[in-house]
Design an enzyme around this catalytic site. Structure first.
Site: not given
Length: 419
Positions: A295, A333, A335
């Site tokens: 991340s 992830s 983000d």
């Protein structure tokens, strides 16, 4: 305890776990600007080349590092912490206009429902590890109720990335006093500590040691002279995808991958051993579900007079900086990005009709470019500042080797002009 963790830190007596908070000491490792990489990325950095180039912004860290060897949940090893960004400084309760954006949402940022609804960021932004979001959020509330000026209830913005490869994340080592230390210890001016500090202590970025990084861009007078500052906590990305100033650095440095620094095969079974010969032939990665796992949290600050809908556009452009570095917003992830403007002070107060300034949309393109450039460089600075770290179960993550980075840049005709 490695001597390197004492860089840019101040020792605090906060219990059995060693807690370290930021001071103004200069980083020991070169930054992107020192290596001439800023010029390759483009744009003009501010004087500090940091988020604190935006007047009023303060950054604080508490870094927790203790123990070594096998993982014992609740005891360690510990490699974690908290990072805090105060938009107008810790002494101000004046909210700022803000917005947030998620490129891929396998992560957490609290307080975003009200941020989106109101267009106001009330209080600091904090970043920690995935399993410590709650305790940091509660600590911010404890801190805020002693500082009247906001609405009677608090909805703190706290984000996370996962540091479980190096840290005893299920040991819940981040305590309220660590978040409070970061809140009260935040400072403006000097370049905030980078690399293995605060929430970024145990993070891995493109297979190298990652963590906290920051950078800034200042527009020309003709463009308004505004400043954009970025701070990242990078813990994302596959090695093969890593790019710096357009150069495929990950392909040029395919070795030095995370490994286990112990010959004892009962520790971290199946993990590659440090120093062992690489597998031949190499395992293909294109269909690897774990590729790019991780991340990145990004905080974008500006002094340009932007309204919340415009700050949403700014936060969205941070994605392009991640993409230029080789991030792809993979399924695994988290983000998540937040942007705020320190312009228009006092407009959140209930004083009747508020009058605000707004930059016309026709003049926003230079701020988009500055956001992309500062994001890219902040990630590079996080990689450059981080030191090699060995943590839980003897897992080791190696620092990006500066000499090999520069060699890769030269190979592709991108030789930086060192200042």
């Amino acid at each position: 305890m490695p001597a390197t963790i004492l860089r840019a830190t101040l020792l605090l007596a906060l219990g059995p776990t060693l807690a370290l908070a930021q001071t103004a000491a200069a980083p020991a490792r070169p930054r992107a600007r020192d290596l001439g990489i800023s010029a390759l990325i483009g744009g003009a950095p501010g004087p500090l080349d940091a988020i604190t180039d935006v007047a009023g912004v303060e950054v604080g860290h508490t870094t927790l590092i203790s123990g070594s060897g096998r993982l014992t949940v609740g005891r360690g090893p510990v490699r974690t912490g908290v990072t805090v960004v105060h938009p107008r400084g810790r002494a101000s309760a004046d909210p700022v206009f803000g917005a947030w954006f998620t490129l891929n949402g396998n992560g957490e940022m609290t307080g975003t429902t009200w941020l989106q609804e109101s267009g106001l960021l009330e209080g600091p932004v904090a970043i920690t590890n995935t399993h410590s979001v709650g305790v940091v959020r509660d600590a911010i509330l404890q801190w805020q109720v002693k500082r009247p000026g906001l609405q009677p209830w608090g909805l703190p913005v706290v984000a996370e990335t996962f540091d479980g490869f190096l840290n005893d994340i299920n040991g819940f080592h981040v305590k309220p006093e660590h978040a409070l230390a970061a809140l009260d210890g935040a400072r403006g001016g000097a370049v905030p500590a980078e690399g293995n500090v605060g929430g970024g202590t145990g993070m891995v970025c493109h297979g190298f040691k990652g963590g906290i990084g920051t950078a800034s861009r200042r527009l020309t007078p003709a463009q308004g002279g505004w400043t954009v500052g970025v701070l990242v906590q990078c813990n994302y990305g596959a090695r093969r995808e890593l790019r710096v100033a357009g150069v495929p650095v990950g392909e040029e440095i395919p070795d030095l991958l995370p490994c286990t620094d112990s010959p004892d095969t009962t520790i971290s079974r199946g993990s590659p051993r440090c120093g062992a010969a690489p597998a031949t032939p190499p395992v293909p990665h294109d269909d690897d579900a774990a590729a790019g796992q991780g991340s990145i949290i990004i905080v974008v600050a500006t002094d340009a007079p932007l309204l919340p809908h415009q700050l949403k556009r700014i936060a969205t452009r941070a994605s392009l900086g991640v993409g230029r570095m080789g991030g792809r917003g993979e399924n695994s992830s988290g983000d998540i990005f937040v942007a705020f403007s320190t312009a228009n002070p006092g407009t959140a107060a209930d004083t009747g009709v508020a009058r605000v300034g707004m930059l016309p949309n026709a003049r926003i393109n230079p701020l988009f470019a500055a956001t992309v450039q500062a994001t890219e460089e902040a990630i590079v600075n996080a990689l450059l500042a981080a030191d090699t770290m060995t943590g839980a179960d003897m897992h080791r993550v190696t620092a990006l080797p500066v000499d090999r980075l520069l060699t890769a840049l030269r190979k592709y005709g991108r030789a930086p002009a060192v200042r």
